[in-house]
Design an enzyme around this catalytic site. Sequence first.
Site, PDB file in Angstrom:
ATOM      1  N   GLN A  30      -2.024   4.243  14.424  1.00 10.15           N
ATOM      2  CA  GLN A  30      -1.011   3.199  14.520  1.00 10.15           C
ATOM      3  C   GLN A  30      -0.713   2.789  15.960  1.00 10.15           C
ATOM      4  O   GLN A  30       0.384   2.345  16.273  1.00 10.15           O
ATOM      5  CB  GLN A  30       0.260   3.644  13.781  1.00 10.15           C
ATOM      6  CG  GLN A  30       0.021   3.798  12.283  1.00 10.15           C
ATOM      7  CD  GLN A  30       1.198   4.393  11.529  1.00 10.15           C
ATOM      8  OE1 GLN A  30       2.306   4.468  12.046  1.00 10.15           O
ATOM      9  NE2 GLN A  30       0.956   4.833  10.306  1.00 10.15           N
ATOM     10  N   LEU A  79       0.869  -1.180   0.000  1.00  5.84           N
ATOM     11  CA  LEU A  79       0.000   0.000   0.000  1.00  5.84           C
ATOM     12  C   LEU A  79       0.904   1.227   0.000  1.00  5.84           C
ATOM     13  O   LEU A  79       1.416   1.645   1.038  1.00  5.84           O
ATOM     14  CB  LEU A  79      -0.918  -0.005   1.223  1.00  5.84           C
ATOM     15  CG  LEU A  79      -2.183  -0.875   1.135  1.00  5.84           C
ATOM     16  CD1 LEU A  79      -1.831  -2.345   0.908  1.00  5.84           C
ATOM     17  CD2 LEU A  79      -3.017  -0.736   2.400  1.00  5.84           C
ATOM     18  N   ILE A  80       1.138   1.767  -1.176  1.00  2.69           N
ATOM     19  CA  ILE A  80       2.154   2.806  -1.330  1.00  2.69           C
ATOM     20  C   ILE A  80       1.517   4.187  -1.421  1.00  2.69           C
ATOM     21  O   ILE A  80       0.554   4.400  -2.160  1.00  2.69           O
ATOM     22  CB  ILE A  80       3.038   2.523  -2.571  1.00  2.69           C
ATOM     23  CG1 ILE A  80       4.229   3.483  -2.623  1.00  2.69           C
ATOM     24  CG2 ILE A  80       2.218   2.560  -3.857  1.00  2.69           C
ATOM     25  CD1 ILE A  80       5.311   3.061  -3.587  1.00  2.69           C
ATOM     26  N   LYS A  99      -8.551   3.759   7.170  1.00  2.00           N
ATOM     27  CA  LYS A  99      -7.564   2.683   7.038  1.00  2.00           C
ATOM     28  C   LYS A  99      -8.255   1.328   6.873  1.00  2.00           C
ATOM     29  O   LYS A  99      -7.771   0.470   6.120  1.00  2.00           O
ATOM     30  CB  LYS A  99      -6.643   2.668   8.264  1.00  2.00           C
ATOM     31  CG  LYS A  99      -5.704   3.872   8.351  1.00  2.00           C
ATOM     32  CD  LYS A  99      -4.737   3.896   7.176  1.00  2.00           C
ATOM     33  CE  LYS A  99      -3.779   5.082   7.226  1.00  2.00           C
ATOM     34  NZ  LYS A  99      -2.812   5.020   8.320  1.00  2.00           N
ATOM     35  N   CYS A 129      16.095  14.836 -18.139  1.00  2.00           N
ATOM     36  CA  CYS A 129      16.696  13.854 -17.234  1.00  2.00           C
ATOM     37  C   CYS A 129      17.278  12.756 -18.115  1.00  2.00           C
ATOM     38  O   CYS A 129      17.024  12.716 -19.320  1.00  2.00           O
ATOM     39  CB  CYS A 129      15.677  13.292 -16.240  1.00  2.00           C
ATOM     40  SG  CYS A 129      14.380  12.299 -17.010  1.00  2.00           S
ATOM     41  N   GLY A 164       3.561   0.630   5.620  1.00  2.00           N
ATOM     42  CA  GLY A 164       4.702   1.291   6.251  1.00  2.00           C
ATOM     43  C   GLY A 164       4.413   1.743   7.666  1.00  2.00           C
ATOM     44  O   GLY A 164       5.112   2.622   8.180  1.00  2.00           O
TER      45      GLY A 164
END
Length: 482
Positions: free
Chosen positions: A296, A183-184, A265, A456, A287
């Site tokens: 958390q 889960l980014i 969440k 780049c 994370g």
Amino acid sequence: MKFIIKLFPEITIKSQSVRLRFIKILTGNIRNVLKHYDETLAVVRHWDNIEVRAKDENQRLAIRDALTRIPGIHHILEVEDVPFTDMHDIFEKALVQYRDQLEGKTFCVRVKRRGKHDFSSIDVERYVGGGLNQHIESARVKLTNPEVTVHLEVEDDRLLLIKGRYEGIGGFPIGTQEDVLSLISGGFDSGVSSYMLMRRGCRVHYCFFNLGGAAHEIGVRQVAHYLWNRFGSSHRVRFVAINFEPVVGEILEKIDDGQMGVILKRMMVRAASKVAERYGVQALVTGEALGQVSSQTLTNLRLIDNVSDTLILRPLISYDKEHIINLARQIGTEDFARTMPEYCGVISKSPTVKAVKSKIEAEEEKFDFSILDKVVEEANNVDIREIAQQTEQEVVEVETVNGFGPNDVILDIRSIDEQEDKPLKVEGIDVVSLPFYKLSTKFGDLDQSKTWLLWCERGVMSRLQALYLREQGFNNVKVYRP
């Protein structure tokens, strides 16, 4: 050129069948990564190492760098493989190879030997060390903490003169463990946790909950693509983007303020579990770190876990923020994370740190779960390798040029380290440095009467950033691809 790949020590203590499987998978991973540099290279596996041979000397540094980022490799030895006849021949070859390195230095000789010989490893160390000491007047033997260690490996009638040792990232080869879904969010924590599971041998897919529009998704795509390209490009992975704005809207409209964070969440875990089940993924990765934010705490994490039977892995659970940021810096995601907005933390003004299950469930009864089902059903799933191509399609309105005019300025958006390593100089045009992670706050300070050509090395970042700047209303940007 030749490289000897040394295995991560935990691989070497596995049973014979498991060890052979791990080595076979690592060999395949190395081939998959390096074929982009030299299609003719050979990768040969042995019981205790893997041998890489390539012909294109121009790709030496690129191949070496790529090897240091493949999970499962403890270290890499760059070697010169030559035949030898006796110990004196070994000494003569070592003298030619190491003379310049040993001038004015303290040194010792370390030898590893395999095969049948009439001498031991210690015999070679003493003979070669004594010979080098006699023939290089400014060099001096020092067995403890020398400035230079001469590494030699003797195998049957072959001598490996070790020209350099380079540390790998260790861990298990990707594919030795089952797939996970990360889960980014693009922040410090999710990037590091994704890396840690890749390093542990998992193929990491990415699930992104979009709370902030196209610009937010562009930023997270950059992070996911960077992590995959740098550490996991041996395997194909998915990038799944879910538009979570309708879910957030429903929560804001119907849920009590104090319960919003935990319920958001829980909704994310429900959605991610559906995605994981759809693609046969065994676990979710987050994370989260214990006590870092209100959602958390142990009580809240337990309530979040309760909504799904899917295993949730939290590799950072005991890490403090400073440690996480240091890891992000090491793997190269710090600059991305510093400019990534965090939306979850502002959803509630007074979040509960110890949610009560009955209250949470009562609040969730107000929620229209058809909204959650719909956003999951409409999730955008792409092969992460297509992100660059997809970006090209999305920024079709951003012109790509290979030349420049009198009003143009090249904007080098690489990180500071990349710019220092390989400065960009183009004759006939000014080059201005502004790292990509400062574009959102500093681009407006530039001379807007100029046309800025974003550049780049690979062109992926410049296209993504061009789209972002266009969305912010800057129409004086193009992508420079000479």
